[in-house]
Design a protein around this motif. Structure first.
Motif, PDB file in Angstrom:
ATOM      1  N   ARG A 218     -16.391  -0.855 -16.430  1.00 29.69           N
ATOM      2  CA  ARG A 218     -15.411  -1.291 -17.425  1.00 29.69           C
ATOM      3  C   ARG A 218     -14.332  -2.157 -16.788  1.00 29.69           C
ATOM      4  NH1 ARG A 218     -15.540   0.261 -22.528  1.00 29.69           N
ATOM      5  NH2 ARG A 218     -16.305   2.300 -23.208  1.00 29.69           N
ATOM      6  N   ILE A 219     -13.898  -3.175 -17.524  1.00 31.70           N
ATOM      7  CA  ILE A 219     -12.760  -3.984 -17.084  1.00 31.70           C
ATOM      8  C   ILE A 219     -11.508  -3.285 -17.592  1.00 31.70           C
ATOM      9  CG2 ILE A 219     -11.658  -6.258 -17.189  1.00 31.70           C
ATOM     10  CD1 ILE A 219     -14.451  -7.440 -17.699  1.00 31.70           C
ATOM     11  N   LYS A 223     -10.218  -0.090 -12.079  1.00 34.07           N
ATOM     12  CA  LYS A 223     -11.452  -0.462 -11.374  1.00 34.07           C
ATOM     13  C   LYS A 223     -11.222  -1.448 -10.231  1.00 34.07           C
ATOM     14  CE  LYS A 223     -14.372   1.988 -13.839  1.00 34.07           C
ATOM     15  NZ  LYS A 223     -15.129   3.109 -13.256  1.00 34.07           N
ATOM     16  N   HIS A 225     -10.426  -4.893 -10.326  1.00 34.93           N
ATOM     17  CA  HIS A 225     -10.967  -6.246 -10.496  1.00 34.93           C
ATOM     18  C   HIS A 225     -10.099  -7.311  -9.819  1.00 34.93           C
ATOM     19  CE1 HIS A 225     -13.217  -4.094 -13.608  1.00 34.93           C
ATOM     20  NE2 HIS A 225     -14.072  -5.090 -13.608  1.00 34.93           N
ATOM     21  N   PHE A 246     -18.912 -10.020 -12.244  1.00 41.39           N
ATOM     22  CA  PHE A 246     -18.365  -8.876 -12.970  1.00 41.39           C
ATOM     23  C   PHE A 246     -19.316  -8.504 -14.103  1.00 41.39           C
ATOM     24  CE2 PHE A 246     -14.185 -10.689 -11.445  1.00 41.39           C
ATOM     25  CZ  PHE A 246     -13.957  -9.678 -10.524  1.00 41.39           C
ATOM     26  N   THR A 250     -14.356  -4.674 -21.603  1.00 41.64           N
ATOM     27  CA  THR A 250     -13.125  -3.892 -21.703  1.00 41.64           C
ATOM     28  C   THR A 250     -13.313  -2.725 -22.663  1.00 41.64           C
ATOM     29  OG1 THR A 250     -12.283  -5.220 -23.533  1.00 41.64           O
ATOM     30  CG2 THR A 250     -11.717  -5.950 -21.306  1.00 41.64           C
ATOM     31  N   TYR A 257      -6.976  -6.875 -20.604  1.00 47.07           N
ATOM     32  CA  TYR A 257      -7.382  -6.745 -19.200  1.00 47.07           C
ATOM     33  C   TYR A 257      -8.291  -7.908 -18.795  1.00 47.07           C
ATOM     34  CZ  TYR A 257      -5.475  -2.004 -18.802  1.00 47.07           C
ATOM     35  OH  TYR A 257      -4.632  -0.929 -18.758  1.00 47.07           O
ATOM     36  N   LEU A 258      -9.174  -8.308 -19.693  1.00 51.00           N
ATOM     37  CA  LEU A 258     -10.062  -9.438 -19.412  1.00 51.00           C
ATOM     38  C   LEU A 258      -9.275 -10.739 -19.358  1.00 51.00           C
ATOM     39  CD1 LEU A 258     -12.865 -10.639 -19.002  1.00 51.00           C
ATOM     40  CD2 LEU A 258     -13.158 -10.658 -21.495  1.00 51.00           C
ATOM     41  N   LEU A 261      -7.441 -10.915 -16.119  1.00 53.88           N
ATOM     42  CA  LEU A 261      -8.373 -11.154 -15.017  1.00 53.88           C
ATOM     43  C   LEU A 261      -8.762 -12.634 -14.946  1.00 53.88           C
ATOM     44  CD1 LEU A 261     -10.240 -10.161 -12.765  1.00 53.88           C
ATOM     45  CD2 LEU A 261     -11.916  -9.533 -14.534  1.00 53.88           C
ATOM     46  N   PHE A 276     -19.440 -13.729 -15.242  1.00 58.35           N
ATOM     47  CA  PHE A 276     -19.265 -12.543 -16.088  1.00 58.35           C
ATOM     48  C   PHE A 276     -20.567 -12.235 -16.815  1.00 58.35           C
ATOM     49  CE2 PHE A 276     -14.906 -13.889 -15.523  1.00 58.35           C
ATOM     50  CZ  PHE A 276     -14.193 -12.695 -15.483  1.00 58.35           C
TER      51      PHE A 276
END
Length: 392
Positions: A218-219, A223, A225, A246, A250, A257-258, A261, A276
């Motif tokens: 999970r993003i 984790k 990232h 990746f 999410t 979060y994505l 990133l 991705f």
């Protein structure tokens, strides 16, 4: 003929990440191997691969609210909405199980409160299968510690790290807890060279000379990232043929979060080197397509199922020396550990793996043997059956 006992499992979601995979393995092994227990699974109304597989395997699935407790509820004391959801869930559950004797309800994570509340006001035993280490915020730690203390008849930890954490902050849990480590198997054959080449191209647009470093999961917040992206920037200086991959998405309503990133990747001018891939139902073809698996968790994880899956795929794992992950990997024998939240140590460890192909190959072979010996589904199944025999 002996009547089988019904065990109700409560799943917090229909996805197929760590705890859901463990639940699926346990439920299917009970269905296939147990002459004593019949699994029933309660899960949310949402669609997802876990629900699809359970239904296809003819498991009794009850679709209902599972009374999910979130961190925001703890902060805002949103217990009124939780109570409404519980009474709605209770009506559905009572209707679906009106002609069934329930031996126990097993909550598959701490955050699903249905089992705790239902068993509190009845005679059904409540088992909590703990898949998370909640060390912050302190309010959440306090709540879940006491939930285990007062609302669980038995507690099953998924790793020694999880056991140490909760039994240290609440020693009284030792009397009613056991540790059964997660199990996972790799049943399918490894990819042929031809298929591997095609999968690398399909998943990551990679050729044979590319070195693929992958983070599968999970993003989200923990984790690691962004830590990995920053380390990868330095790795590319020495190994320009590396790509960062990746795999995952999410959690619902946490798409920021994505966005964060991707913004970080753009700032470091790595867009062309970062790939991705959305969540995949079949994880082993993805793992085999990667060269190195990174698990740079920034907070303690209770286990780290992806670590075992990567070991079974015979891949070198570079992971944070934190939580349950550190109980799976023996450094430089079955994987590589680095100090958590330490970018330079992560860079140094990745470089060690990249610069020492013979060491990497030896570790990969050792990893597969260790995973097969210590973390099989059959071993987990036998331990749970022994536990149920003693408890029910």
């Amino acid at each position: 003929m002996k009547i089988k006992k019904n065990i109700v499992f409560v799943s917090i979601s229909s996805d197929m990440y760590g705890s859901s995979k463990v639940l699926l393995s346990l439920v299917l092994s009970l269905k296939e191997k147990s002459s004593e227990y019949t699994p029933i699974v309660c899960m949310p109304l949402e669609k997802g691969p876990l629900k699809n597989i359970l239904i296809s395997e003819d498991i009794h699935v009850i679709e209902m609210p599972v009374v999910k407790l979130t961190r925001s509820m703890l902060k805002s004391f949103g217990f009124i909405s939780l109570a409404k959801e519980y009474f709605r869930a209770k009506r559905i559950f009572k209707k679906e199980t009106s002609n069934i004797d329930i031996a126990c309800i097993q909550s598959n994570t701490l955050a699903t409160m249905f089992g705790a509340l239902f068993c509190l006001f009845g005679n059904t035993k409540h088992i909590v299968h703990v898949h998370e280490i909640v060390d912050k915020p302190k309010a959440a730690q306090f709540f879940f510690k006491n939930m285990l203390r007062f609302l669980a008849d038995k507690v099953v930890y998924n790793s020694l790290a999880t056991e140490r954490f909760y039994n240290t902050i609440c020693p009284s849990l030792q009397k009613k807890s056991v540790t059964i480590v997660n199990g996972v198997d790799k049943n399918e054959n490894s990819l042929s060279e031809f298929d591997l080449k095609n999968k690398r191209k399909q998943f990551f647009n990679a050729n044979n000379t590319d070195i693929l470093i992958g983070l599968v999961g999970r993003i989200n917040r923990l984790k690691g990232h962004i830590l990995l992206v920053e380390a990868f920037k330095e790795i590319q200086v020495k190994f320009p043929n590396t790509k960062l991959c990746f795999v995952g998405s999410t959690p619902p309503n946490q798409e920021f979060y994505l966005s964060n990133l991707k913004e970080n990747i753009a700032q470091l001018q790595l867009e062309k080197s970062v790939k991705f891939l959305n969540f995949q139902d079949e994880i082993f073809p993805v793992l085999e397509s990667l060269d190195i698996i990174a698990v740079p968790s920034t907070e303690p994880e209770s286990f780290g199922l992806i670590v075992v899956e990567a070991m079974l795929a015979e891949k070198a794992v570079v992971a944070s020396k934190i939580g349950g992950i550190s109980t799976i990997i023996e450094n430089e024998k079955t994987g590589f550990l680095f100090e958590p939240n330490n970018k330079q140590d992560l860079v140094s460890t990745l470089l060690k793996v990249l610069e020492n192909p013979l060491l990497r190959k030896e570790v990969e072979k050792n990893a597969r043997k260790a995973a097969e010996q210590n973390f099989s589904i059959n071993k987990m199944h036998e331990n749970f059956v022994d536990f149920y025999n003693e408890t029910l």
